[in-house]
Scaffold this active site. Structure first.
Site, PDB file in Angstrom:
ATOM      1  N   LYS A  43      31.968  46.005  36.375  1.00 55.51           N
ATOM      2  CA  LYS A  43      33.255  45.646  35.783  1.00 55.51           C
ATOM      3  C   LYS A  43      34.274  46.686  36.215  1.00 55.51           C
ATOM      4  O   LYS A  43      33.919  47.832  36.510  1.00 55.51           O
ATOM      5  CB  LYS A  43      33.166  45.630  34.248  1.00 55.51           C
ATOM      6  CG  LYS A  43      34.240  44.815  33.571  1.00 55.51           C
ATOM      7  CD  LYS A  43      33.907  43.328  33.516  1.00 55.51           C
ATOM      8  CE  LYS A  43      34.986  42.514  32.845  1.00 55.51           C
ATOM      9  NZ  LYS A  43      34.549  41.144  32.572  1.00 55.51           N
TER      10      LYS A  43
HETATM   11  P1  NAD Z   1      43.667  35.671  29.675  1.00 52.11           P
HETATM   12  O1  NAD Z   1      44.452  36.892  29.969  1.00 52.11           O
HETATM   13  O2  NAD Z   1      43.855  34.466  30.512  1.00 52.11           O
HETATM   14  O3  NAD Z   1      43.908  35.229  28.147  1.00 52.11           O
HETATM   15  C1  NAD Z   1      43.764  36.112  27.084  1.00 52.11           C
HETATM   16  C2  NAD Z   1      44.281  35.393  25.854  1.00 52.11           C
HETATM   17  O4  NAD Z   1      44.052  36.218  24.710  1.00 52.11           O
HETATM   18  C3  NAD Z   1      45.781  35.122  25.874  1.00 52.11           C
HETATM   19  O5  NAD Z   1      46.012  33.835  25.330  1.00 52.11           O
HETATM   20  C4  NAD Z   1      46.357  36.189  24.965  1.00 52.11           C
HETATM   21  O6  NAD Z   1      47.588  35.810  24.371  1.00 52.11           O
HETATM   22  C5  NAD Z   1      45.256  36.299  23.951  1.00 52.11           C
HETATM   23  N1  NAD Z   1      45.279  37.556  23.206  1.00 52.11           N
HETATM   24  C6  NAD Z   1      45.444  38.808  23.675  1.00 52.11           C
HETATM   25  N2  NAD Z   1      45.460  39.688  22.669  1.00 52.11           N
HETATM   26  C7  NAD Z   1      45.293  38.976  21.539  1.00 52.11           C
HETATM   27  C8  NAD Z   1      45.222  39.310  20.166  1.00 52.11           C
HETATM   28  N3  NAD Z   1      45.303  40.563  19.758  1.00 52.11           N
HETATM   29  N4  NAD Z   1      45.031  38.319  19.265  1.00 52.11           N
HETATM   30  C9  NAD Z   1      44.943  37.039  19.652  1.00 52.11           C
HETATM   31  N5  NAD Z   1      45.022  36.656  20.934  1.00 52.11           N
HETATM   32  C10 NAD Z   1      45.189  37.613  21.867  1.00 52.11           C
HETATM   33  O7  NAD Z   1      42.147  36.137  29.651  1.00 52.11           O
HETATM   34  P2  NAD Z   1      40.848  35.245  29.864  1.00 52.11           P
HETATM   35  O8  NAD Z   1      40.480  35.272  31.296  1.00 52.11           O
HETATM   36  O9  NAD Z   1      41.014  33.948  29.155  1.00 52.11           O
HETATM   37  O10 NAD Z   1      39.756  36.135  29.095  1.00 52.11           O
HETATM   38  C11 NAD Z   1      39.608  36.090  27.687  1.00 52.11           C
HETATM   39  C12 NAD Z   1      38.258  36.678  27.327  1.00 52.11           C
HETATM   40  O11 NAD Z   1      37.238  35.949  27.996  1.00 52.11           O
HETATM   41  C13 NAD Z   1      38.050  38.130  27.714  1.00 52.11           C
HETATM   42  O12 NAD Z   1      37.194  38.740  26.762  1.00 52.11           O
HETATM   43  C14 NAD Z   1      37.322  38.021  29.037  1.00 52.11           C
HETATM   44  O13 NAD Z   1      36.571  39.186  29.338  1.00 52.11           O
HETATM   45  C15 NAD Z   1      36.441  36.838  28.762  1.00 52.11           C
HETATM   46  N6  NAD Z   1      35.942  36.144  29.945  1.00 52.11           N
HETATM   47  C16 NAD Z   1      36.787  35.613  30.867  1.00 52.11           C
HETATM   48  C17 NAD Z   1      36.255  34.931  31.944  1.00 52.11           C
HETATM   49  C18 NAD Z   1      37.130  34.237  32.956  1.00 52.11           C
HETATM   50  O14 NAD Z   1      36.594  33.507  33.785  1.00 52.11           O
HETATM   51  N7  NAD Z   1      38.428  34.420  32.915  1.00 52.11           N
HETATM   52  C19 NAD Z   1      34.876  34.809  32.102  1.00 52.11           C
HETATM   53  C20 NAD Z   1      34.050  35.355  31.140  1.00 52.11           C
HETATM   54  C21 NAD Z   1      34.588  36.018  30.055  1.00 52.11           C
END
Ligand code: NAD
Length: 440
Positions: free
Chosen positions: A130
């Protein structure tokens, strides 16, 4: 001086078999501490492989880099970047890169370790890695972010590569950032290396289906869990925290399958509707106004009220440490599907288990993204690209099989799905460790 009498830099009693590096200081563990607790919970199930368990308790390699860039106003700013390779016993390290102001080494270490577990739980031929940069990207221009990405890629270029460590998007990074990373690495190595990152734009060797892959996996594993505990998909009331890449896709796919989105929370606020929220309209509204608040047909809710929402399924898909001891007892859902990485603390896990809530753990629920990343990497190596239907079908098969095998292990040992995922994953990683042995 014998090994027995040799002092250690941390002043540990002589004869301790494992010296704890300073960055693993138990007093300041943060998310890494949560991960360690998860490993401790699973150790009794590892049999003879427990001999190698220390392997899981420390990252293989940590790189901390200074990332200086020219800002648009001509000044120079420095940012702190990390790339952690937790384990490479089963294959190259693999895991996303996060741009966020709260990124810490402890967080990146934990996220890299969860990638090791996730890749092994779903049986992908990868280890775990990561990366992250401590920056709030909302305050920087595209040009500044491009310079940041290129310098960071150059700094970590020492340890990444298509057969060494393959980054991907995570919070606040996207296909454009991956394109800059791929280009920078390619320029530095003198060849176009599409396989160095995944989550690229399709025009650059990205895979069809990658954008929605994590949300699709959340749906497939979540729906399988709902069936096991008797929650009907049709009309199921779903509350989603995080409306980005993962939360948005999961909401759309659940909505399309007949479920009802009753609450959405993101960084801008929380909205609820007992009649159901159309996630397509919500996305359009968010894009238009920059906020989820004010979406027609919804009521605003104060932030903390999200945990009391009357729902059948809750999908935390924002950041880690959201479901804690302080709010877990308020959850009304029967199923929690972890779209985010590490959203539930171990204490909250215990409360949820005690209340009969089934948690589909992150290492299974959000593995759809890395699974299609794996497809992308395979397609890049063979320069032969699959159709979206083929990708979705293969993804669904892998996720369904992973869910079924983890469910079976959880039933066999009478443990949660998270512990089952850790049992299966840690066994696979440590089997590889034991077979490879120690070098030199
Ligand atoms: P992203 O940046 O696209 O979205 C993050 C979302 O979380 C946004 O809607 C943001 O407004 C919201 N957010 C941020 N802080 C917040 C808070 N304090 N309270 C409520 N909402 C809040 O990110 P993503 O890619 O969707 O990733 C989200 C999670 O999923 C992370 O933990 C990431 O590690 C995990 N993840 C992502 C992927 C991927 O393919 N993108 C894969 C596996 C895991």
């Amino acid at each position: 001086m014998t090994a027995e009498s040799r002092p250690t830099d941390l002043g540990q009693p002589a004869g301790q078999p494992h010296v704890i590096p300073s960055y693993l200081d138990p007093a300041h563990l943060g998310p890494w501490g949560i991960y360690l607790e998860q490993v401790d919970r699973v150790t009794p199930y590892l049999g003879k492989l427990a001999y190698w368990v220390e392997t899981l308790k420390r990252p293989k390699r940590i790189l901390i880099v200074d990332v200086p860039i020219h800002l648009d106003d001509g000044s120079v700013a420095h940012f702190e970047g990390y790339r952690v390779q937790h384990n490479t016993s089963r294959g190259p390290a693999k895991g996303g890169v996060r741009f966020h102001q709260d990124v810490t080494l402890s967080e990146v270490m934990a996220l890299s370790a969860w990638m090791t577990v996730k890749n092994a739980a779903v049986n992908l031929p990868y280890g775990g890695g990561k990366g992250g940069i401590r920056i709030d990207p909302r305050h920087y221009s595209q040009g500044e972010l491009e310079r940041l990405t290129r310098r960071y890629t150059t700094e970590i270029g020492l340890i990444i590569g298509p057969e060494k460590d393959i980054p991907a998007p995570d919070v606040n990074t996207n296909p454009q950032v991956m394109a800059w990373m791929m280009d920078t690495y390619s320029m530095n190595t003198g060849k176009t290396a599409t396989g160095v990152v995944t989550g690229k734009p399709v025009a650059l060797g990205g895979s069809l289906g990658r954008a929605d892959a994590t949300g699709r996996g959340v749906f497939v594993t979540g729906e399988a869990a709902m069936r096991k505990v008797g929650v009907r998909l049709e009309g199921a009331r779903i509350a989603v925290q995080g409306f980005g890449n993962v939360g948005n896709a999961a909401a759309r796919i659940f909505h399309d399958a007949g479920a009802k989105i009753v609450a959405i929370q993101d960084v801008s606020g929380t909205v609820i509707s007992t009649a159901g929220i159309d996630p397509y309209a919500a996305l359009e509204h968010l894009r238009g106004t920059g906020s989820i608040l004010g979406l027609s047909g919804t009521e605003p809710l104060e932030r903390d009220g999200f945990w009391d929402v009357d729902c059948d399924v809750m999908i935390p898909a924002a950041l880690e440490n959201q479901l804690t001891e302080a709010n877990a007892h308020r959850i009304r859902a029967k199923v929690v599907i972890e779209g985010a990485n590490g959203p539930t603390t171990p204490a909250a896990d215990d409360i949820l288990q005690g209340n009969g809530v089934t948690v589909v753990p992150d290492v299974l629920a959000n593995a759809g993204g890395v699974t299609v990343s794996y497809f992308e990497w395979v397609q890049d190596f063979s320069s032969f690209f699959w159709t979206e239907d083929e990708i979705n079908a293969r993804l669904e098969r892998i996720m369904r099989e992973a869910f079924a095998s983890l469910w079976e292990v959880s039933q066999k040992h009478g443990v949660t799905l998270r512990t089952a995922a850790f049992i299966v994953a840690c066994t696979r990683v440590l089997e590889a460790r034991a077979l490879r042995g120690l070098y030199p």
